[in-house]
Design a protein around this motif. Structure first.
Motif, mmCIF file in Angstrom:
data_model
loop_
_atom_site.group_PDB
_atom_site.id
_atom_site.type_symbol
_atom_site.label_atom_id
_atom_site.label_comp_id
_atom_site.label_asym_id
_atom_site.label_seq_id
_atom_site.Cartn_x
_atom_site.Cartn_y
_atom_site.Cartn_z
ATOM 1 N N GLN A 1 36.724 28.107 36.876
ATOM 2 C CA GLN A 1 37.645 27.840 38.216
ATOM 3 C C GLN A 1 36.998 27.874 39.422
ATOM 4 O O GLN A 1 37.238 26.741 40.190
ATOM 5 C CB GLN A 1 38.835 28.888 38.411
ATOM 6 N N ASP B 1 33.432 23.983 30.212
ATOM 7 C CA ASP B 1 33.315 25.104 30.716
ATOM 8 C C ASP B 1 31.775 25.873 30.203
ATOM 9 O O ASP B 1 31.797 27.058 30.008
ATOM 10 C CB ASP B 1 34.514 26.092 29.897
ATOM 11 N N TYR C 1 34.896 24.420 39.744
ATOM 12 C CA TYR C 1 35.708 23.127 39.968
ATOM 13 C C TYR C 1 36.354 23.091 41.211
ATOM 14 O O TYR C 1 37.041 22.131 41.473
ATOM 15 C CB TYR C 1 36.821 22.931 38.695
ATOM 16 N N GLU C 2 36.484 24.213 41.983
ATOM 17 C CA GLU C 2 36.905 24.078 43.303
ATOM 18 C C GLU C 2 35.657 23.723 44.448
ATOM 19 O O GLU C 2 35.777 23.855 45.545
ATOM 20 C CB GLU C 2 37.302 25.494 43.745
#
Length: 174
Positions: free
Chosen positions: A112, A82, A115-116
């Protein structure tokens, strides 16, 4: 006068290179030429290995484009878990120095998206309304309220990556 190839067109990275060379060699002893080269990795590298590979690939490509230079420098920003960070790679004809920058923990809402498959700069611009934030202070500047910036963090890492070029103990390696 040193001919320095910055394997980037990003002003934040070029400014960091300028500040590091000024600190180490003085203001009138270098000229920086920016070249656009591929990192050979994803636009948003994920993980330490992919990010470091991107910085190394940038240097390798820059050497092919401008083989007559004195120094080639690659800076690749990435995401690890992160955190956002960067790898710095500096080469001349005799030596290589590498350093990883300081890391900044990112908010879960941004992580988020990364990571997409989204890119940090694009997500930061969408969240803040600041267009092209990645060529300015970046997430680092925003989340430290301007106390640090991409440039200042990369500047520090550049000085660390120069250690093999500047200290005699490393000279056994270079």
């Amino acid at each position: 006068m040193y001919h320095v190839i910055a394997a980037t067109t990003n002003p934040a990275k070029i400014n960091a290179i300028h500040f590091a060379f000024t600190d180490l060699f003085g203001t009138d002893n270098f000229r920086i030429e920016s070249v656009e080269v591929s990192s050979g990795v994803a636009n948003q590298p994920i993980g330490d290995k992919e990010t470091r590979t991107g910085a190394r690939n940038r240097v390798m490509s820059a050497r092919q484009v401008r083989p007559e230079a004195d120094f080639w420098i690659g800076i690749e920003a990435g995401i690890d878990d992160d955190m956002t960070f960067a790898w710095i790679v500096i080469e001349n004809n005799h030596c290589r120095g590498e350093a990883r920058s300081a890391s900044l923990m990112l908010p879960p809402v941004i992580v988020q998206k990364l990571y997409e498959g989204k890119e940090l700069g694009d997500e930061m611009a969408a969240l803040t309304g600041i267009s092209n934030i990645k060529q300015q202070g970046g997430a680092i500047g925003l989340f430290t309220n301007g106390k640090l910036s991409r440039t200042s963090v990369y500047h520090q890492a550049l000085l660390l990556a120069f250690a093999p070029f500047r200290h005699e103990i490393y000279q056994m390696k270079c």
